[in-house]
Design an enzyme around this catalytic site. Sequence first.
Site, PDB file in Angstrom:
ATOM      1  N   CYS A 206     -68.054  -3.921 -29.738  1.00 29.99           N
ATOM      2  CA  CYS A 206     -66.735  -3.748 -30.372  1.00 29.99           C
ATOM      3  C   CYS A 206     -66.874  -3.164 -31.788  1.00 29.99           C
ATOM      4  O   CYS A 206     -67.192  -1.989 -31.919  1.00 29.99           O
ATOM      5  CB  CYS A 206     -65.957  -5.057 -30.364  1.00 29.99           C
ATOM      6  SG  CYS A 206     -64.202  -4.823 -30.738  1.00 29.99           S
TER       7      CYS A 206
ATOM      8  N   HIS B  39     -65.802  -6.381 -24.464  1.00 27.56           N
ATOM      9  CA  HIS B  39     -66.268  -7.699 -24.897  1.00 27.56           C
ATOM     10  C   HIS B  39     -67.014  -8.454 -23.793  1.00 27.56           C
ATOM     11  O   HIS B  39     -66.506  -9.457 -23.264  1.00 27.56           O
ATOM     12  CB  HIS B  39     -65.088  -8.533 -25.388  1.00 27.56           C
ATOM     13  CG  HIS B  39     -64.573  -8.102 -26.715  1.00 27.56           C
ATOM     14  ND1 HIS B  39     -65.072  -8.575 -27.896  1.00 27.56           N
ATOM     15  CD2 HIS B  39     -63.608  -7.207 -27.046  1.00 27.56           C
ATOM     16  CE1 HIS B  39     -64.435  -8.013 -28.909  1.00 27.56           C
ATOM     17  NE2 HIS B  39     -63.546  -7.166 -28.414  1.00 27.56           N
TER      18      HIS B  39
ATOM     19  N   GLU C 117     -69.357 -10.478 -24.159  1.00 30.34           N
ATOM     20  CA  GLU C 117     -69.754 -11.812 -24.616  1.00 30.34           C
ATOM     21  C   GLU C 117     -68.813 -12.911 -24.107  1.00 30.34           C
ATOM     22  O   GLU C 117     -69.238 -14.065 -23.923  1.00 30.34           O
ATOM     23  CB  GLU C 117     -69.834 -11.854 -26.149  1.00 30.34           C
ATOM     24  CG  GLU C 117     -68.529 -11.983 -26.900  1.00 30.34           C
ATOM     25  CD  GLU C 117     -67.691 -10.726 -26.942  1.00 30.34           C
ATOM     26  OE1 GLU C 117     -66.523 -10.820 -27.368  1.00 30.34           O
ATOM     27  OE2 GLU C 117     -68.199  -9.646 -26.573  1.00 30.34           O
TER      28      GLU C 117
END
Length: 254
Positions: free
Chosen positions: A112, A220, A222
């Site tokens: 990001c 994203h 994660e």
Amino acid sequence: MHHGIVAIPADIRTFDGYTWHASPDQYIRAAVDGSGVLPLVVPALENETDIDMVLDRVDGVLISGSRTNVHPSLYGETETESHGPFDPARDKLSMALIRRTIERGIPLLAICRGIQELNVALGGSLATEIQELPGRMDHRKPQTENWDEAFAIRHSIKVKEGSCLAAILGDGEAQVNSLHRQAISRLAPRLAVEAVAEDGTIEAVSVIDSPGFAIGVQWHPEYWVGSDDVSDRIFGAFGRAVRDHRKQPAEAAE
């Protein structure tokens, strides 16, 4: 068991009158659970940080996302309200950390804000409020307090055939969860496009001449480590690169 140490640049935050050097929990847990590494948060100091001292002690670098944006002066543009908010200390640390990590061939995963920092660090620029550009989708975070809804996997990307990312995810389409209003505009000369969204937004890059693993993604992964195959593959590949790099000094000494 941890199989390496990974540096994460800190954000500067203020809570209850104190200034904190902090990193979002999502990235910490994804590094541990998805890559099998121990994260080390590097403070964003006002003075120069000894980057080589840090890199001498870690086996990889994870550049996390953040609510702040790269300051436009770093890519030759004038600051406007739409460019903010900013974190100049984070900018200073990340830019130096990214450049030296690549030079030393240490594994790098940028997410990001991280992919945007990677592009700027290598000479590229960013576009802001991309949802206002002709033909672009709205990649911004939905207005909801439910984080699973906010980070829901909602659009597809096209992975470039034969790319570094294709070796991790396979050729063709993948489903991801972008949450951003800025994106790469002018691609840095040393970066190769690895994947694009349906509207042409660059969603992943790699460093062309890097001697080691060096990939940036705009979405994203994660958030969904442990429950999404694409996210698991990204962090799994990073973890393997970290472990391989960790072995190199020992093998060289034998």
